[in-house]
Design a protein around this motif. Structure first.
Motif, PDB file in Angstrom:
ATOM      1  N   MET A  48      -4.831   9.409  -3.933  1.00 26.77           N
ATOM      2  CA  MET A  48      -3.401   8.926  -3.220  1.00 26.77           C
ATOM      3  C   MET A  48      -3.100  10.044  -2.607  1.00 26.77           C
ATOM      4  N   GLU A  49      -2.625   9.952  -1.278  1.00 27.65           N
ATOM      5  CA  GLU A  49      -1.970  10.987  -0.511  1.00 27.65           C
ATOM      6  C   GLU A  49      -0.645  11.193  -0.817  1.00 27.65           C
TER       7      GLU A  49
ATOM      8  N   VAL B  72       5.049   6.349 -10.897  1.00 29.79           N
ATOM      9  CA  VAL B  72       5.759   5.096 -10.503  1.00 29.79           C
ATOM     10  C   VAL B  72       4.915   3.964 -10.006  1.00 29.79           C
ATOM     11  N   GLY B  73       5.563   2.946 -10.655  1.00 29.08           N
ATOM     12  CA  GLY B  73       4.741   1.514 -10.610  1.00 29.08           C
ATOM     13  C   GLY B  73       5.356   0.593  -9.815  1.00 29.08           C
ATOM     14  N   ALA B  74       4.894  -0.601  -9.434  1.00 25.47           N
ATOM     15  CA  ALA B  74       5.643  -1.601  -8.825  1.00 25.47           C
ATOM     16  C   ALA B  74       6.916  -2.039  -9.010  1.00 25.47           C
TER      17      ALA B  74
ATOM     18  N   SER C 195      -4.620  -1.772  -2.349  1.00 29.52           N
ATOM     19  CA  SER C 195      -3.706  -2.859  -2.048  1.00 29.52           C
ATOM     20  C   SER C 195      -2.318  -2.374  -2.681  1.00 29.52           C
ATOM     21  N   ARG C 196      -2.366  -1.191  -3.516  1.00 29.87           N
ATOM     22  CA  ARG C 196      -1.024  -1.024  -4.180  1.00 29.87           C
ATOM     23  C   ARG C 196       0.133  -0.508  -3.043  1.00 29.87           C
ATOM     24  N   PRO C 197       1.296  -0.738  -3.603  1.00 26.21           N
ATOM     25  CA  PRO C 197       2.208  -0.100  -2.607  1.00 26.21           C
ATOM     26  C   PRO C 197       2.177   1.384  -2.189  1.00 26.21           C
TER      27      PRO C 197
END
Length: 170
Positions: A1-2, A98-100, A25-27
């Motif tokens: 993740m950047e 942080v999740g959806a 596919s994650r936000p």
């Protein structure tokens, strides 16, 4: 993740770094970031500002009240580590996940004792930080706890829903 953007900082400020890559596919705001601060009183606002800046930079879609509660929780947890664990833990670890639909903050130190929420008397000053964390977390519809770490210390965490509490269950 950047890690998009940067947490504004000077050399004495903590910087958050991503610790895990997520599926594409994650936000884009989902992820886990960790940083450490020295176990000093001046680290409390530094940690709070670093978490605030991280949430803003990642464009985390949290309600204003949730963010404000979360920042107060960060302040209380870091303060507890600074005041009660500094002898055994010269640095305090802060993690933001942080999740959806949720955000979790965790504060880790090397002190082995699990903290307890005290009910201080009306005239007392202090001693209510963990109680405040429990109240803020419950009001937001979240959960909090403390756990031992593999190294013998502890991590105290709180997870809050991004949208606030749902409808009351009857």
């Amino acid at each position: 993740m950047e890690f998009r953007g940067s947490v504004p900082h000077d050399p004495g400020q903590p910087t958050a770094t991503p610790v895990a890559d997520g599926p594409p596919s994650r936000p884009p705001y989902e992820g886990i970031w960790r940083f450490t601060v020295p176990a000093l009183d001046s680290s409390v606002p530094q940690a709070r500002h670093a978490v605030r800046d991280l949430l803003q930079d990642q464009r985390v879609p949290a309600l204003h009240d949730i963010v404000e509660g979360l920042l107060l929780i960060v302040s209380e947890l870091v303060t507890n580590s600074v005041r009660h664990a500094a002898v055994l833990s010269p640095e305090v670890g802060v993690e933001v996940a942080v999740g959806a639909g949720w955000v979790r903050v965790a504060v880790e130190d090397n002190h082995p004792y699990r903290p307890t929420a005290l009910q201080a008397d009306q005239g007392g000053t202090g001693g209510r930080g963990l109680l405040l964390v429990h109240v803020l977390t419950a009001e937001a519809g979240g959960v909090c706890d403390a756990e031992r770490t593999a190294g013998g210390g502890k991590v105290v965490w709180a997870a809050l829903p991004l949208a606030g509490p749902g409808p009351a269950l009857s």
